[in-house]
Design an enzyme around this catalytic site. Sequence first.
Site, PDB file in Angstrom:
ATOM      1  N   ASP A   1       0.773  -1.192   0.133  1.00 32.66           N
ATOM      2  CA  ASP A   1       0.159   0.316  -0.549  1.00 32.66           C
ATOM      3  C   ASP A   1       0.944   1.110   0.306  1.00 32.66           C
ATOM      4  O   ASP A   1      -0.021   2.538   0.374  1.00 32.66           O
ATOM      5  CB  ASP A   1      -1.283   0.193   1.627  1.00 32.66           C
ATOM      6  CG  ASP A   1      -2.408  -1.058   1.463  1.00 32.66           C
ATOM      7  OD1 ASP A   1      -2.340  -1.263   0.347  1.00 32.66           O
ATOM      8  OD2 ASP A   1      -2.411  -1.977   2.589  1.00 32.66           O
TER       9      ASP A   1
ATOM     10  N   LYS B   1       1.678   1.853  -5.265  1.00 32.95           N
ATOM     11  CA  LYS B   1       2.381   0.966  -6.440  1.00 32.95           C
ATOM     12  C   LYS B   1       1.415   2.028  -7.873  1.00 32.95           C
ATOM     13  O   LYS B   1       2.277   1.841  -8.454  1.00 32.95           O
ATOM     14  CB  LYS B   1       2.551  -0.140  -6.385  1.00 32.95           C
ATOM     15  CG  LYS B   1       3.874  -0.288  -4.898  1.00 32.95           C
ATOM     16  CD  LYS B   1       3.462  -1.762  -5.337  1.00 32.95           C
ATOM     17  CE  LYS B   1       2.808  -2.404  -4.383  1.00 32.95           C
ATOM     18  NZ  LYS B   1       1.929  -1.873  -3.164  1.00 32.95           N
TER      19      LYS B   1
ATOM     20  N   GLY C   1      -4.442  -4.378  -3.707  1.00 37.04           N
ATOM     21  CA  GLY C   1      -5.446  -3.189  -4.118  1.00 37.04           C
ATOM     22  C   GLY C   1      -4.639  -2.469  -4.405  1.00 37.04           C
ATOM     23  O   GLY C   1      -4.172  -1.356  -3.500  1.00 37.04           O
ATOM     24  N   HIS C   2      -4.955  -2.298  -5.931  1.00 43.40           N
ATOM     25  CA  HIS C   2      -3.605  -0.956  -6.407  1.00 43.40           C
ATOM     26  C   HIS C   2      -5.672   0.057  -6.926  1.00 43.40           C
ATOM     27  O   HIS C   2      -5.558   0.294  -7.551  1.00 43.40           O
ATOM     28  CB  HIS C   2      -2.776  -0.977  -7.853  1.00 43.40           C
ATOM     29  CG  HIS C   2      -1.685  -2.299  -7.434  1.00 43.40           C
ATOM     30  ND1 HIS C   2      -0.873  -2.936  -8.122  1.00 43.40           N
ATOM     31  CD2 HIS C   2      -1.908  -2.876  -5.449  1.00 43.40           C
ATOM     32  CE1 HIS C   2      -0.206  -3.244  -7.716  1.00 43.40           C
ATOM     33  NE2 HIS C   2      -0.926  -3.601  -5.671  1.00 43.40           N
TER      34      HIS C   2
ATOM     35  N   GLN D   1       1.568  -5.869  -3.108  1.00 38.90           N
ATOM     36  CA  GLN D   1       2.265  -5.996  -1.625  1.00 38.90           C
ATOM     37  C   GLN D   1       3.940  -5.550  -1.513  1.00 38.90           C
ATOM     38  O   GLN D   1       4.243  -4.201  -2.269  1.00 38.90           O
ATOM     39  CB  GLN D   1       2.571  -7.731  -1.198  1.00 38.90           C
ATOM     40  CG  GLN D   1       1.169  -9.040  -1.354  1.00 38.90           C
ATOM     41  CD  GLN D   1       1.333  -8.479  -2.050  1.00 38.90           C
ATOM     42  OE1 GLN D   1       1.147  -9.741  -3.653  1.00 38.90           O
ATOM     43  NE2 GLN D   1      -0.877  -8.213  -2.463  1.00 38.90           N
TER      44      GLN D   1
END
Length: 458
Positions: free
Chosen positions: A12, A15, A39-40, A232
Amino acid sequence: MTVTIVGAQLGDEGKGGIVDLYCDEADVVARYQGGDNAGHTVVEDGTEYKLSLVPSGAVRGKVGVLGNGCVVNPATLFDEIDDLRERGLDPDVRVARRAHVILPYHRVLDGIEEEIKSESDQEVGTTGRGIGPTYEDKAGRRGVRVGDLLEPDVLRERLKYAVPQKRALVEDVYGLDVADLDAPEAFDIDAVFEQYREFGRRLDDQDMTVNAGSFLTDAIEEEESVMLEGAQGTIIDIDHGNYPYVTSSNPTAGGAATGTGLSPGVVGGGEVIGIVKAYLTRVGSGPMPTELGGVVGDTPGYDEQGEGENEELATYIREEGGEYGTVTGRPRRVGWLDMPMLRHAARTSGFTGLAVNHIDVLSGLDEVKVGHSYDLEGEETFSMPATTEHWRRCEPNFRSFDGWPDVDWSSVAADGYDAIPDGAQTYLEYVSDELDTPVYAVGVGADRDETVVVEEPF
Ligand code: GDP
Ligand code: IMO
Ligand code: MG
């Protein structure tokens, strides 16, 4: 050439936003590990996209690849593609035939194992997406690969071997009755076969599967630019992170080679950008020496909200930064920047540049601190110890920086690096000097336009 994006901390770090920023110049954006635990977030002119599996280049219409190092839940993938289509995008996603498939029983087993571990406070706090159990089956040579979904006989054979084992695991090891589970059909060979055979048909009809290694190598040989999107972060890397509070893959730069089929020379010959959040957040369990407050259920030994020494500050940063999980909505644990962690990350992945995000979130504070080194059993140490038990015992030695004012960050982004308030520049230069790595970009807000671009890596 390639540009590899690696999370330098605990995930988080922003990225997705940096992939979106730089992939303008790329032809292909490939994920190399992880799955829908990611979750991007990409924000384009105020419109927010949260992507779990579809590579973040989709917002700019780039070809996306899910490399062989990924674990793919086809249900999530197709839902995400359909949602993005409804929102007006047209994702072109290719999936490695060597990538492993997350099956319904993997998610169930992820939940059961976390539940059982939690009885002795050993849970990892996973995203519950079945990531660990799928990589276990990959290593155990009993997994199902994307290519198998296109071969009904092979798929059935693999399920005939794996499913009874999973059923026995639930019943004989965990002592549960499959019939009592929320999703008993996850352990039914025919039901899983039918559902996954259908996914295979869709992948085949839409010509979505590729040999990722040759697809990407051909692209490079044709002088195309390839962005490799890590998910990650370094400290939850299964080899280089704080085991066992990790994910089950390699987010570090080495994973970009093994997880795509591009050679290490190709990946190492390109740029490797470490994505750094200007402070630290963590979702899930495990140590965090520079933690400010704490989150009940995740921070070890933390039973009541309001306990931490710097609880107010942690809450302030959490709210300012919107620090709630993109996948699970869980409040993120918050702490000061941890330099030993970043030195470890920079060494492991060989960062050629840094993107430092969330400078805006810290604005308005009188003082900003950084864990510069650790004190471990009377010795000052500058990198992370190799065991989590030692890391847990590390006491940070803080350095203090003057805060910087809240300003109109959009104008700062438009005006460039020199417009960044002096205090923040001092902070950025400290980080860059300590890691001996130049700052390529500075995030001053969530939107694509709210980034100060210093270097263009392509
Ligand atoms: P990822 O998993 O590394 O892609 O990061 P996430 O998307 O899970 O979390 C980063 C969050 O911070 C998202 O909501 C982003 O939109 C947001 N974000 C990214 N960069 C910045 C920044 O520089 N400032 C602020 N305020 N928010 C940012
Ligand atoms: P992005 O790509 C932050 C964490 C989980 C848990 C541990 C293992 O958005 O940065 P898993 O479900 O992977 O087996 O969970 O890893 N985790 C993340 N934390 N960002 C992520 O992804 C994460 N993906 C997994 O919270 O502690
Ligand atoms: Mg995320």
